[in-house]
Design an enzyme around this catalytic site. Structure first.
Site, PDB file in Angstrom:
ATOM      1  N   LYS A  37      -8.181   1.240 -14.638  1.00 53.51           N
ATOM      2  CA  LYS A  37      -8.301   0.110 -14.476  1.00 53.51           C
ATOM      3  C   LYS A  37      -9.131  -0.453 -13.027  1.00 53.51           C
ATOM      4  O   LYS A  37      -9.875  -1.279 -13.200  1.00 53.51           O
ATOM      5  CB  LYS A  37      -6.938  -0.678 -14.716  1.00 53.51           C
ATOM      6  CG  LYS A  37      -6.347  -0.425 -15.955  1.00 53.51           C
ATOM      7  CD  LYS A  37      -4.983  -1.069 -16.090  1.00 53.51           C
ATOM      8  CE  LYS A  37      -4.038  -0.731 -15.031  1.00 53.51           C
ATOM      9  NZ  LYS A  37      -3.311   0.597 -15.183  1.00 53.51           N
ATOM     10  N   ARG A 112       2.011  -6.973 -17.574  1.00 52.10           N
ATOM     11  CA  ARG A 112       2.650  -5.704 -18.054  1.00 52.10           C
ATOM     12  C   ARG A 112       3.569  -5.637 -18.670  1.00 52.10           C
ATOM     13  O   ARG A 112       4.426  -4.711 -18.816  1.00 52.10           O
ATOM     14  CB  ARG A 112       2.795  -5.014 -16.643  1.00 52.10           C
ATOM     15  CG  ARG A 112       1.801  -3.939 -16.341  1.00 52.10           C
ATOM     16  CD  ARG A 112       2.292  -3.525 -14.768  1.00 52.10           C
ATOM     17  NE  ARG A 112       2.311  -1.932 -14.515  1.00 52.10           N
ATOM     18  CZ  ARG A 112       1.265  -1.659 -13.871  1.00 52.10           C
ATOM     19  NH1 ARG A 112       0.257  -2.427 -13.155  1.00 52.10           N
ATOM     20  NH2 ARG A 112       1.104  -0.427 -13.441  1.00 52.10           N
ATOM     21  N   ARG A 150      -5.635  12.004  -7.945  1.00 52.42           N
ATOM     22  CA  ARG A 150      -6.109  10.714  -6.969  1.00 52.42           C
ATOM     23  C   ARG A 150      -6.270  10.565  -5.732  1.00 52.42           C
ATOM     24  O   ARG A 150      -5.202  10.990  -5.255  1.00 52.42           O
ATOM     25  CB  ARG A 150      -5.511   9.453  -7.830  1.00 52.42           C
ATOM     26  CG  ARG A 150      -6.036   8.247  -7.473  1.00 52.42           C
ATOM     27  CD  ARG A 150      -5.519   6.985  -8.338  1.00 52.42           C
ATOM     28  NE  ARG A 150      -4.198   6.770  -8.620  1.00 52.42           N
ATOM     29  CZ  ARG A 150      -3.751   5.668  -9.108  1.00 52.42           C
ATOM     30  NH1 ARG A 150      -4.677   5.128 -10.094  1.00 52.42           N
ATOM     31  NH2 ARG A 150      -2.551   5.419  -9.070  1.00 52.42           N
ATOM     32  N   ARG A 183      -1.209   8.141  -2.960  1.00 51.12           N
ATOM     33  CA  ARG A 183      -0.128   6.898  -3.246  1.00 51.12           C
ATOM     34  C   ARG A 183       1.236   7.393  -3.380  1.00 51.12           C
ATOM     35  O   ARG A 183       1.098   8.632  -3.981  1.00 51.12           O
ATOM     36  CB  ARG A 183      -0.564   6.313  -4.435  1.00 51.12           C
ATOM     37  CG  ARG A 183      -1.529   4.985  -4.152  1.00 51.12           C
ATOM     38  CD  ARG A 183      -1.914   4.245  -5.178  1.00 51.12           C
ATOM     39  NE  ARG A 183      -0.889   4.131  -6.333  1.00 51.12           N
ATOM     40  CZ  ARG A 183      -1.276   3.343  -7.301  1.00 51.12           C
ATOM     41  NH1 ARG A 183      -2.301   2.883  -7.447  1.00 51.12           N
ATOM     42  NH2 ARG A 183      -0.376   3.327  -8.367  1.00 51.12           N
ATOM     43  N   ARG A 194       6.322   6.272 -14.403  1.00 53.40           N
ATOM     44  CA  ARG A 194       5.510   5.083 -14.575  1.00 53.40           C
ATOM     45  C   ARG A 194       4.929   5.110 -16.042  1.00 53.40           C
ATOM     46  O   ARG A 194       4.895   3.902 -16.618  1.00 53.40           O
ATOM     47  CB  ARG A 194       4.347   5.296 -13.730  1.00 53.40           C
ATOM     48  CG  ARG A 194       4.836   4.672 -12.250  1.00 53.40           C
ATOM     49  CD  ARG A 194       3.757   5.232 -11.157  1.00 53.40           C
ATOM     50  NE  ARG A 194       2.336   4.722 -11.427  1.00 53.40           N
ATOM     51  CZ  ARG A 194       1.372   5.566 -10.903  1.00 53.40           C
ATOM     52  NH1 ARG A 194       1.684   6.413 -10.088  1.00 53.40           N
ATOM     53  NH2 ARG A 194       0.179   4.929 -11.079  1.00 53.40           N
TER      54      ARG A 194
HETATM   55  P1  ADP Z   1      -0.852   2.016 -11.886  1.00 53.18           P
HETATM   56  O1  ADP Z   1      -1.491   1.060 -12.970  1.00 53.18           O
HETATM   57  O2  ADP Z   1      -1.892   3.243 -11.903  1.00 53.18           O
HETATM   58  O3  ADP Z   1       0.311   2.320 -12.510  1.00 53.18           O
HETATM   59  P2  ADP Z   1      -0.935  -0.183 -10.046  1.00 53.18           P
HETATM   60  O4  ADP Z   1      -1.431   0.008  -8.695  1.00 53.18           O
HETATM   61  O5  ADP Z   1      -1.644  -0.928 -10.930  1.00 53.18           O
HETATM   62  O6  ADP Z   1      -0.969   1.484 -10.506  1.00 53.18           O
HETATM   63  O7  ADP Z   1       0.607  -0.296 -10.088  1.00 53.18           O
HETATM   64  C1  ADP Z   1       1.370   0.700  -9.090  1.00 53.18           C
HETATM   65  C2  ADP Z   1       2.979  -0.076  -9.338  1.00 53.18           C
HETATM   66  O8  ADP Z   1       3.208  -1.319  -8.707  1.00 53.18           O
HETATM   67  C3  ADP Z   1       3.586   0.058 -10.484  1.00 53.18           C
HETATM   68  O9  ADP Z   1       4.282   1.210 -10.891  1.00 53.18           O
HETATM   69  C4  ADP Z   1       4.770  -1.148 -10.524  1.00 53.18           C
HETATM   70  O10 ADP Z   1       5.975  -0.636  -9.801  1.00 53.18           O
HETATM   71  C5  ADP Z   1       4.237  -2.099  -9.581  1.00 53.18           C
HETATM   72  N1  ADP Z   1       3.588  -3.187 -10.293  1.00 53.18           N
HETATM   73  C6  ADP Z   1       2.067  -3.471 -10.366  1.00 53.18           C
HETATM   74  N2  ADP Z   1       1.594  -4.376 -11.184  1.00 53.18           N
HETATM   75  C7  ADP Z   1       2.844  -4.745 -11.799  1.00 53.18           C
HETATM   76  C8  ADP Z   1       3.051  -5.712 -12.516  1.00 53.18           C
HETATM   77  N3  ADP Z   1       2.203  -6.681 -13.041  1.00 53.18           N
HETATM   78  N4  ADP Z   1       4.590  -6.113 -12.896  1.00 53.18           N
HETATM   79  C9  ADP Z   1       5.437  -5.277 -12.365  1.00 53.18           C
HETATM   80  N5  ADP Z   1       5.136  -4.095 -11.536  1.00 53.18           N
HETATM   81  C10 ADP Z   1       3.947  -4.047 -11.204  1.00 53.18           C
END
Ligand code: ADP
Length: 243
Positions: A37, A112, A150, A183, A194
């Protein structure tokens, strides 16, 4: 949805400080962690001239502030769980009303959960915006490998992957020369958590979006990012033409 009203005052439309353009669109990039994404959002943001809104990036910058909220976000992210809906919903609502979003925006990592999906639908309806959801499909078995490989530049945010897109000099950003970082949530046990959170809370949204006719599936397993981005651009054009 219990905590906020689904109905909205029709008079709200057009009442925003920065009204949205006629062709404005919310492009939602949807998929499991590691589905690409962020990579797609960066390419498409420059090609479509739409800002890239990543809730993960927003949370990570808030987490860098060493206060109670920053520490709470850090703890949640390091556990692989999702941050509470209210927090991300508020962040997104504030962000999409900034002037650079007038011609649309790209959402990466949001919504999400079902409550977030309901919130975004409400926010978009109130602003007269349409949503197009792109579902990046990747074989489950590939995701863990992709995430552990990554790396990211802490200065410019460029993403690398030791398997598919290694830096020219091992461990250094091609652009900034900065030391690449991993990260905090890209360790294997957290990745598994996750992926579990994705299966339980996020994947069910696919059927929700499919039901409203705004979802398009894109095969993102093997193909080069530029080719995937081309297909998404085409879907955006077709979607705009159908409005
Ligand atoms: P990825 O899609 O690879 O998990 P992100 O950078 O989008 O990576 O998200 C990392 C973390 O940030 C998630 O595991 C969660 O803890 C938090 N997070 C990100 N977006 C949301 C969201 N829309 N709602 C709740 N938590 C979120």
């Amino acid at each position: 949805m219990a905590d906020f009203a689904l109905s909205f005052d029709e008079d709200l439309e057009g009442a925003f400080l920065y009204p949205f353009g006629e062709d404005a669109l919310a492009l939602i990039l949807f998929g499991a962690p590691g589905s690409g994404k962020g990579t797609q959002a960066k390419i498409l943001s420059s090609e479509l001239a739409m800002p890239h809104i990543s809730t993960g990036d927003m949370l990570r910058s808030r987490m860098d502030v060493d206060d109670a909220l920053g520490r709470t976000i850090l703890a949640v992210m390091k556990s692989g769980q999702l941050v509470p809906d209210e927090m991300v919903n508020r962040m997104v609502e504030e962000r999409i009303d900034q002037p650079d979003c007038q011609h649309g925006f790209i959402l990466d990592g949001y919504p999400r959960t079902l409550r977030q999906a309901e919130m975004v639908e409400w926010l978009l309806a109130a602003r007269g915006l349409k949503q197009l959801v792109i579902h990046l499909q990747v074989d489950y078995n590939k995701l863990v490998g992709r995430l552990t490989a990554r790396r990211q530049c802490p200065q410019c945010g460029t993403l690398y992957n030791l398997l598919s897109k290694p830096p020219l000099v091992m461990g250094r950003c091609d652009i900034e020369g900065a030391k690449l970082t991993i990260r905090a949530d890209d360790s294997e046990p957290v990745i598994r958590q996750r992926l579990e959170a994705y299966e339980a809370q996020t994947r069910p949204l696919i059927e929700h979006f499919r039901g409203s006719g705004c979802l398009r599936d894109v095969d993102a397993s093997e193909r080069p990012p530029a080719e995937i981005a081309r297909e998404i651009r085409q879907l955006v054009e077709e979607f705009r033409a159908s409005l």
